[in-house]
Structure formats: C-alpha cells, structure tokens
Design a protein around this motif. Structure first.
Motif, mmCIF file in Angstrom:
data_model
loop_
_atom_site.group_PDB
_atom_site.id
_atom_site.type_symbol
_atom_site.label_atom_id
_atom_site.label_comp_id
_atom_site.label_asym_id
_atom_site.label_seq_id
_atom_site.Cartn_x
_atom_site.Cartn_y
_atom_site.Cartn_z
ATOM 1 N N ASN A 17 0.827 -1.193 0.000
ATOM 2 C CA ASN A 17 0.000 0.000 0.000
ATOM 3 C C ASN A 17 0.869 1.253 0.000
ATOM 4 O O ASN A 17 1.128 1.858 1.034
ATOM 5 N N HIS A 18 1.294 1.642 -1.162
ATOM 6 C CA HIS A 18 2.202 2.763 -1.359
ATOM 7 C C HIS A 18 1.621 4.072 -0.848
ATOM 8 O O HIS A 18 2.279 4.831 -0.140
ATOM 9 N N THR A 19 0.363 4.346 -1.192
ATOM 10 C CA THR A 19 -0.278 5.595 -0.787
ATOM 11 C C THR A 19 -0.407 5.674 0.724
ATOM 12 O O THR A 19 -0.138 6.727 1.316
ATOM 13 N N ALA A 20 -0.806 4.577 1.356
ATOM 14 C CA ALA A 20 -0.938 4.573 2.818
ATOM 15 C C ALA A 20 0.422 4.796 3.474
ATOM 16 O O ALA A 20 0.517 5.504 4.487
ATOM 17 N N ASN A 21 1.470 4.218 2.910
ATOM 18 C CA ASN A 21 2.814 4.416 3.459
ATOM 19 C C ASN A 21 3.245 5.874 3.337
ATOM 20 O O ASN A 21 3.831 6.437 4.258
ATOM 21 N N LEU A 22 2.958 6.500 2.198
ATOM 22 C CA LEU A 22 3.297 7.921 2.029
ATOM 23 C C LEU A 22 2.554 8.778 3.051
ATOM 24 O O LEU A 22 3.138 9.670 3.664
ATOM 25 N N ARG A 23 1.266 8.489 3.231
ATOM 26 C CA ARG A 23 0.485 9.252 4.216
ATOM 27 C C ARG A 23 1.039 9.070 5.619
ATOM 28 O O ARG A 23 1.135 10.030 6.385
ATOM 29 N N LEU A 24 1.393 7.836 5.954
ATOM 30 C CA LEU A 24 1.930 7.557 7.279
ATOM 31 C C LEU A 24 3.248 8.293 7.498
ATOM 32 O O LEU A 24 3.474 8.890 8.562
ATOM 33 N N ILE A 25 4.102 8.303 6.491
ATOM 34 C CA ILE A 25 5.390 8.996 6.619
ATOM 35 C C ILE A 25 5.166 10.494 6.783
ATOM 36 O O ILE A 25 5.806 11.133 7.624
ATOM 37 N N VAL A 26 4.245 11.081 6.016
ATOM 38 C CA VAL A 26 3.957 12.518 6.162
ATOM 39 C C VAL A 26 3.438 12.797 7.562
ATOM 40 O O VAL A 26 3.851 13.766 8.209
ATOM 41 N N LYS A 27 2.551 11.936 8.059
ATOM 42 C CA LYS A 27 2.004 12.123 9.406
ATOM 43 C C LYS A 27 3.121 12.044 10.455
ATOM 44 O O LYS A 27 3.162 12.837 11.388
ATOM 45 N N MET A 28 4.042 11.102 10.270
ATOM 46 C CA MET A 28 5.156 10.964 11.217
ATOM 47 C C MET A 28 6.090 12.170 11.149
ATOM 48 O O MET A 28 6.590 12.633 12.168
ATOM 49 N N LEU A 29 6.326 12.683 9.948
ATOM 50 C CA LEU A 29 7.215 13.834 9.779
ATOM 51 C C LEU A 29 6.604 15.102 10.371
ATOM 52 O O LEU A 29 7.329 15.995 10.798
ATOM 53 N N LYS A 30 5.275 15.191 10.381
ATOM 54 C CA LYS A 30 4.605 16.362 10.942
ATOM 55 C C LYS A 30 4.548 16.315 12.465
ATOM 56 O O LYS A 30 4.464 17.352 13.102
ATOM 57 N N ARG A 31 4.574 15.105 13.019
ATOM 58 C CA ARG A 31 4.397 14.926 14.451
ATOM 59 C C ARG A 31 5.538 15.585 15.229
ATOM 60 O O ARG A 31 6.698 15.524 14.839
ATOM 61 N N ASP A 32 5.168 16.214 16.339
ATOM 62 C CA ASP A 32 6.160 16.857 17.212
ATOM 63 C C ASP A 32 6.706 15.815 18.185
ATOM 64 O O ASP A 32 5.959 15.253 18.979
ATOM 65 N N THR A 33 7.985 15.524 18.116
ATOM 66 C CA THR A 33 8.611 14.524 18.990
ATOM 67 C C THR A 33 9.655 15.198 19.872
ATOM 68 O O THR A 33 10.149 16.280 19.539
ATOM 69 N N PRO A 34 10.025 14.557 20.975
ATOM 70 C CA PRO A 34 11.064 15.138 21.837
ATOM 71 C C PRO A 34 12.395 15.334 21.116
ATOM 72 O O PRO A 34 13.129 16.270 21.390
ATOM 73 N N GLN A 35 12.714 14.441 20.167
ATOM 74 C CA GLN A 35 13.961 14.566 19.416
ATOM 75 C C GLN A 35 13.851 15.618 18.319
ATOM 76 O O GLN A 35 14.845 16.026 17.754
ATOM 77 N N GLY A 36 12.620 15.994 17.976
ATOM 78 C CA GLY A 36 12.434 16.984 16.920
ATOM 79 C C GLY A 36 12.244 16.379 15.549
ATOM 80 O O GLY A 36 12.188 17.087 14.551
#
Length: 154
Positions: A17-36
């Motif tokens: 599921n290429h599209t779902a993986n792209l969406r998941l990666i964008v969501k992860m990249l947007k997320r605010d994490t302690p490491q930044g």
C-alpha cells in the motif's frame, strides 16, 4: 514514539500500500517529537518496508513539493543519528508559489491564444476547400471574429 496502528495490519498489506505508506510517513514527519523528528528506522518499521524504500518515499515527497529537513543529533556520548521532519513554511516559499501561479496564468493565456489560432487555421482551410469545390458556405461562418482577417482564395 508509540507504535502506529498500521503495524497491526498484516505485513504484506503494508508493503503493497504505497499511498498509505506515504500518508503515514507525512504524518510521522509532521508529528512533534522530543527529538524533533523521526529516524529512517522508525519510518521503515512503521511502514513495514526497508530504509531504502523510505529514502524513495522521501524523494517522492520532495518531487511533490514537500520539503523534508534532515539533521543530525549532537548528544554527548551518543553517535550521530539523523532525524527527519517537514520543513516549516517560510516567506520565500510564499514568493515562489506566487511566481508559479503567475507562470501558470501566463501559460493558460498562451493556451487560449493557441487554441484560437488553431480554430482560425481550421476555418481558413475549410473556406479554401469549399472555394476549390465551388461550395457556398453560410455568411455567418465566413464572418466570425476569427476569420475577419482571412479571405478565401479565388
């Protein structure tokens, strides 16, 4: 970082599921994490793909116009680890978008002009053929605004 819900699905479904993986990666990249940001390994584990595929996903995001920042963590006593996050929008990005819109507007106007010229040429050819075979075309056809500059050949 918590385990995304996508990990609960069978591995084969996640890989394909290429599209779902792209969406998941964008969501992860947007997320605010302690490491930044997130690491390649975290993205690969979440999608169920290799780090090499994550590089491809990041390249595809770049081609879509989503800028991803990469930076190394500099913690004493720990080897450097690269983190990724989406680059926040800046003033120059707005300027470049305005330039793109202006370019697209000009391209659209050029397309309309080209379309009008093509119609004029078609009407001229039609009039020439009609004249050659002795056919009389309706006056409304000959007096259109696109044909006002052209006259049929004798």
């Amino acid at each position: 970082m918590g385990v995304p819900k996508v990990l609960n699905t069978p591995e084969k479904r996640r890989k394909k599921n290429h599209t779902a993986n792209l969406r998941l990666i964008v969501k992860m990249l947007k997320r605010d994490t302690p490491q930044g940001g997130v690491t390649l390994r975290q993205m690969a584990d979440a999608c169920g793909v290799s780090e090499r595929n994550v590089y491809r996903y990041l390249q595809e995001l770049k081609q879509l116009g989503i800028e991803v920042e990469r930076y190394k963590s500099s913690q004493p006593g720990k080897p450097g680890c690269c983190y990724y996050k989406i680059k926040p929008p800046q003033e120059k990005d707005f300027t470049s978008e305005m330039l793109h819109l202006a370019f697209l507007s000009q391209a659209l106007q050029d397309c309309y002009k080209l379309q009008k010229n093509i119609l004029s040429v078609k009407q001229f050819v039609l009039c020439c053929l009609a004249n050659r075979y002795g056919l009389n075309l309706p006056v409304t056809c000959l007096r259109s605004s696109t044909m006002s500059h052209a006259s049929p050949l004798p």
